[in-house]
Design an enzyme around this catalytic site. Structure first.
Site, PDB file in Angstrom:
ATOM      1  N   LYS A   1      10.218  80.820  53.362  1.00 51.97           N
ATOM      2  CA  LYS A   1       9.430  82.043  53.475  1.00 51.97           C
ATOM      3  C   LYS A   1       8.015  81.867  52.913  1.00 51.97           C
ATOM      4  CE  LYS A   1      13.207  85.224  54.113  1.00 51.97           C
ATOM      5  NZ  LYS A   1      14.372  84.310  54.061  1.00 51.97           N
TER       6      LYS A   1
HETATM    7  C1  LIG Z   1      15.275  84.160  55.069  1.00 51.60           C
HETATM    8  C2  LIG Z   1      16.098  82.938  55.094  1.00 51.60           C
HETATM    9  C3  LIG Z   1      16.836  82.545  56.238  1.00 51.60           C
HETATM   10  C4  LIG Z   1      16.891  83.385  57.492  1.00 51.60           C
HETATM   11  O1  LIG Z   1      15.672  83.412  58.194  1.00 51.60           O
HETATM   12  P1  LIG Z   1      15.391  84.532  59.296  1.00 51.60           P
HETATM   13  O2  LIG Z   1      13.959  84.391  59.629  1.00 51.60           O
HETATM   14  O3  LIG Z   1      15.705  85.857  58.646  1.00 51.60           O
HETATM   15  O4  LIG Z   1      16.290  84.259  60.458  1.00 51.60           O
HETATM   16  C5  LIG Z   1      17.529  81.344  56.199  1.00 51.60           C
HETATM   17  N1  LIG Z   1      17.544  80.583  55.082  1.00 51.60           N
HETATM   18  C6  LIG Z   1      16.865  80.929  53.968  1.00 51.60           C
HETATM   19  C7  LIG Z   1      16.956  80.057  52.768  1.00 51.60           C
HETATM   20  C8  LIG Z   1      16.120  82.112  53.926  1.00 51.60           C
HETATM   21  O5  LIG Z   1      15.455  82.457  52.803  1.00 51.60           O
END
Ligand SMILES: *Cc1c(COP(=O)(O)O)cnc(C)c1O
Length: 516
Positions: free
Chosen positions: A134
């Site tokens: 993120k």
């Molecule tokens: C947010 C997240 C996901 C999922 O990603 P999306 O964009 O919501 O599909 C997967 N793995 C981790 C570690 C995350 O923080």
């Protein structure tokens, strides 16, 4: 570039990138998408192959943010995608790369080996400040917000609820940014010690950690209640940074290009004569139709469909992506859709708490963007389907025949379980001396179902193992690797306020810290 809503309201209006940057949903409840996807040419791909991450980000984003002056946008991507920001690299002695070289790549590709004739690798997206992918988008968002707010003289108070990854990524992206404050609600005592320390140890004056006496859903309900009080929201300039934010999605498009280039590195494109120079090879590539470029598949550990939605967009732009493999955990809303054409959101009691918690979702908030494209961009039908989600809990696209077109978009899917991810963590550690986190393990387990000889498979690494250390101990009977910058994190002084789980208390808290 004009942006439209998936539900069609205000079709005559024009929205630029900057118009939609600070907002969330469109007025009609739909999501924003460009009115058409910009396309890439073979000449562009040939040139982009050799660019640094920051330059590549500038090129890709230029196609979507044409209302930001080019030099400003370039300064923003260079400020965001610097080696010092993505310095939490792990050593990769097998491939002889130093930590500094790997950090400079921002998203280094870590190749594992060849399985079933397919080169298998991890694209490291979690070397940023909070050790989860993120950061890739949120860090850009922080700089974009500061830039835009300074231009208009506005300020923004971001209100959010988190169970871990999103909240810390938002706080680390916004810390110290002029014109921005962050009020992040978290369930008191419900996050891991590591995640709690990551957030609560921030001492920046514009970051407010609010520990709510309740569970995550209580915190989320409070955010919804505050956002529905339109007068309060306007008076206190309340905004959000959730996963439907368009700028977050588009920032993620960049690393699919980067991952593609890394996966085909050294491979000739088009018919290159023996002993051709680098310039000659590039010239041949530039005139080779995209259909004749090598194909690469990606597997994406998925929850809200934001990450893989960016892959879909890269593919729609013309990047030669073969398959987009959607990997879920036991919360398999998306896997069910891609297997059967039925989209059925889950009730709270059917939403499981798993050991890959950032994928524990009951519905996938970005999914509407793909449905819009799948249905040939007919907003009236999208509106009807998502009305059915509200009233009937879902819809079925197999009956209407729309589901048959999913294959044209390259999508396939699979799911993993706790046993599967523990087994995968163990296997990858033994076979490749590489430690992966639980979400990445879900991805790798599913990727193995879709390996095809000669087609590189890139699994997106969405977090580092230290964030989910308990499962690492269970799988490997040892501690997860901890990047040097995180030594002693849990012992740092923490800064947070405790509030009861009610919207009134949170509003009073926000009001007292925004002075409006
Ligand atoms: C947010 C997240 C996901 C999922 O990603 P999306 O964009 O919501 O599909 C997967 N793995 C981790 C570690 C995350 O923080």
């Amino acid at each position: 570039m004009n942006y439209i809503s998936t539900r069609g309201a205000g079709a005559g209006e024009r929205h630029t990138f900057s118009d939609i940057l600070l907002g969330g949903l469109a007025k009609d409840g739909g999501l924003y998408l460009p009115s058409e996807y910009p396309q890439v040419s073979a000449a562009e791909l040939a040139r982009w192959r050799g660019l640094s991450y920051a330059e590549l980000a500038f090129e890709v984003l230029s196609k979507f943010c044409d209302d930001i002056p080019a030099e400003d946008l370039r300064a923003l991507t260079h400020k965001t995608y610097r080696a010092e920001v993505y310095a939490n690299v792990r050593p990769d002695p097998q491939h002889g790369h130093t930590a500094a070289e790997r950090a400079a790549q921002i998203t280094p590709l870590h190749s594992l080996g060849v399985e079933n004739g397919a080169p298998l690798s991890l694209l490291e997206l979690s070397n940023g400040p909070t050790l989860a992918f993120k950061d890739m988008a949120m860090q850009l968002l922080g700089n974009l917000f500061e830039y835009t707010l300074a231009k208009t003289g506005q300020h923004l108070n971001i209100l959010g609820a988190t169970s871990g990854d999103t909240g810390s990524a938002a706080e680390y992206a916004m810390r110290g940014k002029a014109g921005v404050r962050v009020f992040m609600l978290s369930p008191r005592g419900k996050m891991s010690a590591f995640q709690t320390a990551q957030m609560y140890s921030l001492q920046d004056a514009n970051i407010f950690n609010v520990a709510v006496e309740g569970v995550f859903d209580d915190a989320q309900d409070i955010v919804k209640a505050v956002s529905n009080d339109h007068a309060f929201k306007a008076r206190h300039a309340i905004g959000t940074v959730n996963s439907i934010n368009w700028a977050r999605v588009v920032a993620q498009v960049v690393y699919y290009f980067r991952g593609y280039f890394a996966a085909i590195e050294g491979q000739p494109v088009g018919s290159v004569p023996e002993g051709a120079s680098a310039e000659q090879r590039a010239a041949v590539a530039a005139t080779t139709p995209l259909a004749d470029w090598p194909k690469v598949s990606f597997t994406v550990p998925s929850g809200n469909f934001g990450n893989v939605c960016a892959g879909h967009i890269a593919r729609m732009m013309g990047l030669p992506i073969h398959r987009l493999v959607v990997a879920t955990n036991e919360n398999d809303v998306l896997d069910e859709f891609f297997r059967t054409g039925v989209y059925r959101v889950r009730k709270a009691a059917e939403t499981y708490h798993t050991t890959s918690p950032s994928m524990d979702i009951s519905k996938a908030s970005n999914f509407e963007r793909f449905v819009f494209d799948l249905l040939g961009r007919e907003p009236a039908r999208v509106r009807q389907l998502f009305h059915d989600v509200e009233t009937q809990g879902g819809f079925d696209l197999a009956k209407s025949g729309d589901f048959a077109r999913v294959a044209q978009f390259g999508f396939v899917s699979g799911r993993s379980t706790h046993e599967g991810r523990v087994e995968t963590i163990r296997d990858v550690y033994r076979r490749y001396q590489t430690m992966i986190d639980t979400h990445t393990a879900d991805g790798l387990a599913v990727a193995r179902e879709y390996l095809e000889p000669g087609v590189p498979m890139v699994v997106l690494e969405t977090a580092q193992p230290i964030k989910f250390g308990e499962t690492i101990r269970e799988a490997l009977e040892r501690e997860a690797d901890r990047p040097a910058a995180f030594e002693g994190l849990e012992a740092l002084p923490q800064r947070f306020d405790v509030l009861p789980a009610d919207a009134g208390s949170v509003k009073a808290y926000v009001a007292s810290h925004t002075g409006a």
